[in-house]
Design a protein around this motif. Structure first.
Motif, PDB file in Angstrom:
ATOM      1  N   LYS A  47       0.842  -1.202   0.000  1.00 20.43           N
ATOM      2  CA  LYS A  47       0.000   0.000   0.000  1.00 20.43           C
ATOM      3  C   LYS A  47       0.872   1.245   0.000  1.00 20.43           C
ATOM      4  N   ASN A  48       1.921   1.262   0.827  1.00 18.64           N
ATOM      5  CA  ASN A  48       2.793   2.431   0.853  1.00 18.64           C
ATOM      6  C   ASN A  48       3.465   2.655  -0.501  1.00 18.64           C
ATOM      7  N   SER A  50       2.292   1.796  -3.559  1.00 16.08           N
ATOM      8  CA  SER A  50       1.325   2.340  -4.515  1.00 16.08           C
ATOM      9  C   SER A  50       0.931   3.769  -4.126  1.00 16.08           C
ATOM     10  N   THR A  51       0.872   4.038  -2.837  1.00 13.58           N
ATOM     11  CA  THR A  51       0.569   5.393  -2.376  1.00 13.58           C
ATOM     12  C   THR A  51       1.710   6.338  -2.735  1.00 13.58           C
ATOM     13  N   ASN A  77       1.342   4.506   8.460  1.00 12.01           N
ATOM     14  CA  ASN A  77       1.608   3.107   8.104  1.00 12.01           C
ATOM     15  C   ASN A  77       2.988   2.663   8.572  1.00 12.01           C
TER      16      ASN A  77
END
Length: 155
Positions: A47-48, A50-51, A77
């Motif tokens: 997630k980090n 892609s963020t 995160n």
């Protein structure tokens, strides 16, 4: 005005979710299975990443308000990730984490904290940066690289 209220509402939800995540992970780690812990950390790192790509795209376009919200999310995160490396999660379930994490636990935790702190700093400097790409490299991508090169299996 309605758009502003929606943004504030979304921001509050993100902050509350982050706080709850920190509380949930740190208070119930013992209750999670090894598989759940490993998959949770893999999901957060993914997630980090892609963020981070979204932060770069938004910042490059000058959409700093959306980028800043994502930076804060990433910062939270990283704090959660510190608690997702208990001793019993060194192997299995396709973990790509190197044993170096547990051998150098204090250094790893310090890197996660630095990554979190750097994302917070990035929020305060991104709009005034002369070199957006260089600023993102300094405060965001360099931490990703440091972790990957030292604590993750090569692909």
């Amino acid at each position: 005005m309605h758009i502003l209220l929606n943004h504030i509402n979304k921001f509050i939800k993100i902050v509350l979710l982050s706080i709850l995540s920190v509380f949930f992970v740190s208070s119930s780690n013992a209750e999670l299975s090894v598989e759940e812990i490993i998959k949770s950390r893999q999901a957060l790192f993914s997630k980090n990443y892609s963020t981070a790509k979204r932060v770069q795209a938004l910042s490059s376009k000058g959409d700093f308000e959306k980028a800043k919200k994502l930076m804060i999310e990433m910062s939270e995160n990283y704090k959660v990730l510190i608690d997702l490396f208990p001793e019993n999660t060194q192997e299995g379930f396709d973990t790509e984490a190197l044993l170096t994490i547990w051998d150098e636990k204090d250094d790893f935790n310090a890197l996660m904290q630095k990554a979190s702190d750097d994302m917070t700093k990035l929020v305060s400097v991104i709009e005034d940066a002369d070199d957006i790409r260089g600023t993102l490299t300094k405060f965001m991508w360099s931490n990703c690289k440091a972790c990957h090169s030292r604590y993750r299996e090569e692909h």
